[in-house]
Write a protein that holds these residues in place. Structure first.
Motif, PDB file in Angstrom:
ATOM      1  N   LYS A   1      19.849  44.612 -40.543  1.00  0.00           N
ATOM      2  CA  LYS A   1      19.013  44.227 -41.683  1.00  0.00           C
ATOM      3  C   LYS A   1      19.699  43.128 -42.508  1.00  0.00           C
ATOM      4  O   LYS A   1      19.057  42.178 -42.973  1.00  0.00           O
ATOM      5  CB  LYS A   1      18.757  45.467 -42.559  1.00  0.00           C
ATOM      6  CG  LYS A   1      18.539  45.224 -44.032  1.00  0.00           C
ATOM      7  CD  LYS A   1      17.269  44.425 -44.306  1.00  0.00           C
ATOM      8  CE  LYS A   1      17.124  44.025 -45.756  1.00  0.00           C
ATOM      9  NZ  LYS A   1      18.093  43.077 -46.242  1.00  0.00           N
ATOM     10  N   GLU A   2      20.997  43.246 -42.677  1.00  0.00           N
ATOM     11  CA  GLU A   2      21.702  42.394 -43.651  1.00  0.00           C
ATOM     12  C   GLU A   2      22.004  40.993 -43.139  1.00  0.00           C
ATOM     13  O   GLU A   2      22.031  40.055 -43.920  1.00  0.00           O
ATOM     14  CB  GLU A   2      23.022  43.062 -44.057  1.00  0.00           C
ATOM     15  CG  GLU A   2      22.830  44.242 -44.997  1.00  0.00           C
ATOM     16  CD  GLU A   2      22.472  43.799 -46.406  1.00  0.00           C
ATOM     17  OE1 GLU A   2      23.089  42.863 -46.918  1.00  0.00           O
ATOM     18  OE2 GLU A   2      21.558  44.401 -46.999  1.00  0.00           O
ATOM     19  N   PHE A   3      22.262  40.857 -41.849  1.00  0.00           N
ATOM     20  CA  PHE A   3      22.717  39.561 -41.348  1.00  0.00           C
ATOM     21  C   PHE A   3      21.587  38.870 -40.600  1.00  0.00           C
ATOM     22  O   PHE A   3      20.863  39.494 -39.828  1.00  0.00           O
ATOM     23  CB  PHE A   3      23.975  39.739 -40.498  1.00  0.00           C
ATOM     24  CG  PHE A   3      25.080  40.448 -41.256  1.00  0.00           C
ATOM     25  CD1 PHE A   3      25.412  40.051 -42.546  1.00  0.00           C
ATOM     26  CD2 PHE A   3      25.751  41.523 -40.708  1.00  0.00           C
ATOM     27  CE1 PHE A   3      26.412  40.708 -43.266  1.00  0.00           C
ATOM     28  CE2 PHE A   3      26.751  42.193 -41.418  1.00  0.00           C
ATOM     29  CZ  PHE A   3      27.074  41.776 -42.707  1.00  0.00           C
TER      30      PHE A   3
ATOM     31  N   GLY B   1      12.844  45.030 -52.604  1.00  0.00           N
ATOM     32  CA  GLY B   1      13.724  46.140 -52.969  1.00  0.00           C
ATOM     33  C   GLY B   1      13.986  47.057 -51.788  1.00  0.00           C
ATOM     34  O   GLY B   1      13.454  46.857 -50.691  1.00  0.00           O
ATOM     35  N   TYR B   2      14.852  48.039 -52.037  1.00  0.00           N
ATOM     36  CA  TYR B   2      15.134  49.019 -50.981  1.00  0.00           C
ATOM     37  C   TYR B   2      15.263  50.417 -51.561  1.00  0.00           C
ATOM     38  O   TYR B   2      15.515  50.599 -52.759  1.00  0.00           O
ATOM     39  CB  TYR B   2      16.380  48.633 -50.176  1.00  0.00           C
ATOM     40  CG  TYR B   2      17.665  48.460 -50.965  1.00  0.00           C
ATOM     41  CD1 TYR B   2      18.375  49.550 -51.471  1.00  0.00           C
ATOM     42  CD2 TYR B   2      18.202  47.192 -51.167  1.00  0.00           C
ATOM     43  CE1 TYR B   2      19.559  49.389 -52.163  1.00  0.00           C
ATOM     44  CE2 TYR B   2      19.389  47.014 -51.863  1.00  0.00           C
ATOM     45  CZ  TYR B   2      20.063  48.117 -52.360  1.00  0.00           C
ATOM     46  OH  TYR B   2      21.239  47.947 -53.043  1.00  0.00           O
ATOM     47  N   LEU B   3      15.062  51.386 -50.676  1.00  0.00           N
ATOM     48  CA  LEU B   3      15.145  52.798 -51.073  1.00  0.00           C
ATOM     49  C   LEU B   3      16.038  53.526 -50.074  1.00  0.00           C
ATOM     50  O   LEU B   3      15.870  53.360 -48.866  1.00  0.00           O
ATOM     51  CB  LEU B   3      13.769  53.445 -51.010  1.00  0.00           C
ATOM     52  CG  LEU B   3      12.673  52.828 -51.857  1.00  0.00           C
ATOM     53  CD1 LEU B   3      11.621  52.214 -50.969  1.00  0.00           C
ATOM     54  CD2 LEU B   3      12.067  53.892 -52.742  1.00  0.00           C
TER      55      LEU B   3
ATOM     56  N   GLY C   1      17.268  49.883 -55.250  1.00  0.00           N
ATOM     57  CA  GLY C   1      17.992  48.681 -55.665  1.00  0.00           C
ATOM     58  C   GLY C   1      17.337  47.435 -55.141  1.00  0.00           C
ATOM     59  O   GLY C   1      16.347  47.502 -54.435  1.00  0.00           O
ATOM     60  N   ALA C   2      17.997  46.440 -55.396  1.00  0.00           N
ATOM     61  CA  ALA C   2      19.038  46.122 -56.361  1.00  0.00           C
ATOM     62  C   ALA C   2      18.831  44.665 -56.761  1.00  0.00           C
ATOM     63  O   ALA C   2      18.318  43.871 -55.962  1.00  0.00           O
ATOM     64  CB  ALA C   2      20.422  46.299 -55.764  1.00  0.00           C
ATOM     65  N   THR C   3      19.256  44.349 -57.958  1.00  0.00           N
ATOM     66  CA  THR C   3      19.194  42.941 -58.365  1.00  0.00           C
ATOM     67  C   THR C   3      20.337  42.170 -57.702  1.00  0.00           C
ATOM     68  O   THR C   3      21.317  42.758 -57.220  1.00  0.00           O
ATOM     69  CB  THR C   3      19.352  42.773 -59.889  1.00  0.00           C
ATOM     70  OG1 THR C   3      20.654  43.232 -60.253  1.00  0.00           O
ATOM     71  CG2 THR C   3      18.275  43.525 -60.656  1.00  0.00           C
TER      72      THR C   3
ATOM     73  N   LEU D   1      29.631  44.795 -59.299  1.00  0.00           N
ATOM     74  CA  LEU D   1      29.837  43.363 -59.082  1.00  0.00           C
ATOM     75  C   LEU D   1      30.231  43.122 -57.636  1.00  0.00           C
ATOM     76  O   LEU D   1      31.337  43.488 -57.208  1.00  0.00           O
ATOM     77  CB  LEU D   1      30.924  42.845 -60.030  1.00  0.00           C
ATOM     78  CG  LEU D   1      30.615  43.037 -61.518  1.00  0.00           C
ATOM     79  CD1 LEU D   1      31.807  42.608 -62.368  1.00  0.00           C
ATOM     80  CD2 LEU D   1      29.364  42.268 -61.932  1.00  0.00           C
ATOM     81  N   ARG D   2      29.296  42.556 -56.881  1.00  0.00           N
ATOM     82  CA  ARG D   2      29.599  42.255 -55.476  1.00  0.00           C
ATOM     83  C   ARG D   2      30.479  41.007 -55.408  1.00  0.00           C
ATOM     84  O   ARG D   2      30.211  40.030 -56.097  1.00  0.00           O
ATOM     85  CB  ARG D   2      28.333  41.955 -54.702  1.00  0.00           C
ATOM     86  CG  ARG D   2      27.226  42.990 -54.782  1.00  0.00           C
ATOM     87  CD  ARG D   2      26.051  42.454 -53.998  1.00  0.00           C
ATOM     88  NE  ARG D   2      24.855  43.272 -54.066  1.00  0.00           N
ATOM     89  CZ  ARG D   2      23.909  43.131 -54.980  1.00  0.00           C
ATOM     90  NH1 ARG D   2      24.028  42.239 -55.936  1.00  0.00           N
ATOM     91  NH2 ARG D   2      22.833  43.894 -54.937  1.00  0.00           N
ATOM     92  N   PRO D   3      31.507  41.029 -54.564  1.00  0.00           N
ATOM     93  CA  PRO D   3      32.338  39.824 -54.412  1.00  0.00           C
ATOM     94  C   PRO D   3      31.698  38.873 -53.407  1.00  0.00           C
ATOM     95  O   PRO D   3      31.688  39.133 -52.202  1.00  0.00           O
ATOM     96  CB  PRO D   3      33.668  40.373 -53.895  1.00  0.00           C
ATOM     97  CG  PRO D   3      33.329  41.692 -53.268  1.00  0.00           C
ATOM     98  CD  PRO D   3      32.011  42.164 -53.781  1.00  0.00           C
TER      99      PRO D   3
ATOM    100  N   PHE E   1      30.825  40.889 -50.229  1.00  0.00           N
ATOM    101  CA  PHE E   1      29.502  40.735 -50.841  1.00  0.00           C
ATOM    102  C   PHE E   1      28.685  42.042 -50.794  1.00  0.00           C
ATOM    103  O   PHE E   1      29.088  43.002 -51.414  1.00  0.00           O
ATOM    104  CB  PHE E   1      28.754  39.562 -50.182  1.00  0.00           C
ATOM    105  CG  PHE E   1      27.513  39.150 -50.924  1.00  0.00           C
ATOM    106  CD1 PHE E   1      27.474  39.152 -52.314  1.00  0.00           C
ATOM    107  CD2 PHE E   1      26.350  38.770 -50.242  1.00  0.00           C
ATOM    108  CE1 PHE E   1      26.319  38.781 -53.007  1.00  0.00           C
ATOM    109  CE2 PHE E   1      25.197  38.396 -50.923  1.00  0.00           C
ATOM    110  CZ  PHE E   1      25.190  38.404 -52.299  1.00  0.00           C
ATOM    111  N   ARG E   2      27.583  42.102 -50.048  1.00  0.00           N
ATOM    112  CA  ARG E   2      26.700  43.275 -50.065  1.00  0.00           C
ATOM    113  C   ARG E   2      27.148  44.350 -49.097  1.00  0.00           C
ATOM    114  O   ARG E   2      26.509  45.400 -48.995  1.00  0.00           O
ATOM    115  CB  ARG E   2      25.270  42.851 -49.669  1.00  0.00           C
ATOM    116  CG  ARG E   2      24.572  41.911 -50.616  1.00  0.00           C
ATOM    117  CD  ARG E   2      23.292  41.370 -49.988  1.00  0.00           C
ATOM    118  NE  ARG E   2      22.392  42.380 -49.545  1.00  0.00           N
ATOM    119  CZ  ARG E   2      21.365  42.862 -50.261  1.00  0.00           C
ATOM    120  NH1 ARG E   2      21.124  42.383 -51.461  1.00  0.00           N
ATOM    121  NH2 ARG E   2      20.587  43.807 -49.775  1.00  0.00           N
ATOM    122  N   ASN E   3      28.251  44.090 -48.362  1.00  0.00           N
ATOM    123  CA  ASN E   3      28.530  44.958 -47.221  1.00  0.00           C
ATOM    124  C   ASN E   3      29.940  45.523 -47.164  1.00  0.00           C
ATOM    125  O   ASN E   3      30.487  45.746 -46.087  1.00  0.00           O
ATOM    126  CB  ASN E   3      28.181  44.189 -45.940  1.00  0.00           C
ATOM    127  CG  ASN E   3      26.677  44.029 -45.828  1.00  0.00           C
ATOM    128  OD1 ASN E   3      25.964  45.016 -45.648  1.00  0.00           O
ATOM    129  ND2 ASN E   3      26.180  42.813 -46.014  1.00  0.00           N
TER     130      ASN E   3
HETATM  131  N1  GLY Z   1      24.197  46.570 -49.865  1.00  0.00           N
HETATM  132  C1  GLY Z   1      23.056  46.343 -50.680  1.00  0.00           C
HETATM  133  C2  GLY Z   1      23.321  45.654 -51.940  1.00  0.00           C
HETATM  134  O1  GLY Z   1      24.397  45.115 -52.154  1.00  0.00           O
HETATM  135  O2  GLY Z   1      22.436  45.643 -52.765  1.00  0.00           O
END
Ligand code: GLY
Length: 369
Positions: free
Chosen positions: A51-53, A248-250, A261-263, A304-306, A331-333
């Motif tokens: 999903k993410e990449f 968004g996601y659940l 989430g998420a902004t 805070l995602r890097p 980052f998100r992962n």
């Molecule tokens: N892994 C999902 C997010 O950072 O929102």
């Protein structure tokens, strides 16, 4: 080389500490706040590389390798600690709500299928069979049966316990004020709890990594990207599948919460939950699962995602400085990539094995001011 200092006690620092210690090194982790108190505990715990990449390549390979490492890694952690970290690899849905979204999703499905990944294309009725709580307006979805999620807060607790049992020295409430420099080498860190000396120092401080590298005159862009996120009660809303949509996601957790989430907003190092952020998170998920209208709100928080400029993590030695590496920019992962980061960074630190880290070499951003 026998002793290692890790600066930052989030999921990456703790995972690496555990791995290095299991391989025989003496390891100290210093953390300015609480263990995993930043992005690691704020995360939704998604394990979803497909999903993410957005394309085949080294980042997706890294994510898939980490996903495959997860069951064994968790089994070992659970055996070492006696806890259950609620690993669920029972599938997730990425949903399209209109023809335009379906077209984009179909293109993604095609390259994933062509690359040999295990994904299924579902149309409206089939989507509802997998997740009956989804809106009947869903027109299509990619079903990825092998991805899932974990309870990241329980995972952090297990890692702390496992590190302690393994003999890792954990020092929290300890703020790093500088790196100890000696003729082109970094040999430890100055902190509010005194000086720590090490043969190898690793920066694992998430969104704060760039600040530490600045002390050496190095500018590597790691920016905090805020994620505002919320939890509602799953009482009366038996959602069973992770659902991603464009807004968004659940994530249904086994502990009675559904994380929504998420902004992705930039506010420096501020971790406030804003009314606008919360509103966008809630309105972003309601179209997918309308029964959430009646869900009891539990809490909201932010992390805070890097983020790096090219979306890839920074893994490996810091050019120009002996004895210094970084494992960051996830980052998100960060949760997904923890086991593979620990494995590959330990291979570098202990066996000098750098080649698998090449696509993520910090030197790609290297600039000395
Ligand atoms: N892994 C999902 C997010 O950072 O929102």
């Amino acid at each position: 080389m026998t002793n290692c200092l890790l600066i930052g006690g989030g999921i990456i620092g703790l995972s690496l500490a555990y791995e290095l210690s299991r391989r025989g090194l003496s390891v100290t982790v210093i953390e300015q706040g609480e263990w995993g108190g930043q992005a690691s505990s704020a995360a939704a715990g998604m394990l979803a590389p497909l999903k993410e990449f957005q394309t085949v390549g080294p980042l997706l390979d890294l994510g898939m390798e980490s996903l495959w490492l997860y069951p064994q890694w968790v089994a070992e952690l659970e055996a070492a600690t006696g806890g259950d970290v609620q690993l669920c690899l029972d599938g997730l849905l990425t949903v399209a709500m209109n023809d335009e979204e379906a077209e984009a999703l179909w293109a993604k499905y095609c390259w994933q299928k062509a690359a040999g990944y295990h994904v299924r294309w579902l149309t409206g009725g089939e989507v509802l069979e997998v997740e009956p709580l989804l809106t009947a307006k869903a027109v299509a979805a990619i079903h990825s049966p092998q991805e899932g999620h974990i309870n990241n807060r329980l995972l952090l607790g297990a890692l702390v316990t496992a590190c302690k049992k393994q003999g890792v020295k954990l020092v929290s409430g300890c703020v790093v004020t500088g790196l100890v420099q000696q003729a082109g080498s970094v040999t430890g860190a100055e902190t509010t709890a005194g000086t720590f000396h090490a043969d190898h120092t690793v920066i694992t401080s998430g969104a704060w990594a760039g600040i530490m590298l600045n002390w050496l005159g190095i500018s590597i862009p790691v920016c905090p990207v805020r994620g505002q996120i919320a939890a509602v009660s799953s009482a009366g809303i038996p959602l069973r599948t992770v659902v991603f949509g464009t807004t968004g996601y659940l994530t249904p957790k086994r502990d009675g919460r559904i994380i929504i989430g998420a902004t992705e907003d930039e506010a420096g190092f501020q971790k406030d939950v804003t009314l606008g952020g919360l509103a966008s998170v809630c309105s972003g998920v309601l179209p997918y699962v309308p029964s959430l209208q009646t869900a009891a709100f539990l809490e909201a928080w932010a992390g805070l995602r890097p983020a790096t400029a090219d979306g890839k993590p920074l893994l490996g030695p810091v050019p120009g400085w002996n004895g210094l590496s970084i494992a960051g920019g996830h980052f998100r992962n960060g949760i997904l990539l923890s086991p593979v980061t620990a494995k590959r960074m330990a291979d570098w630190i202990i066996k000098n094995r750098l080649e698998p880290l090449q696509p993520f070499a910090p030197g790609r951003f290297f600039a000395v001011s």
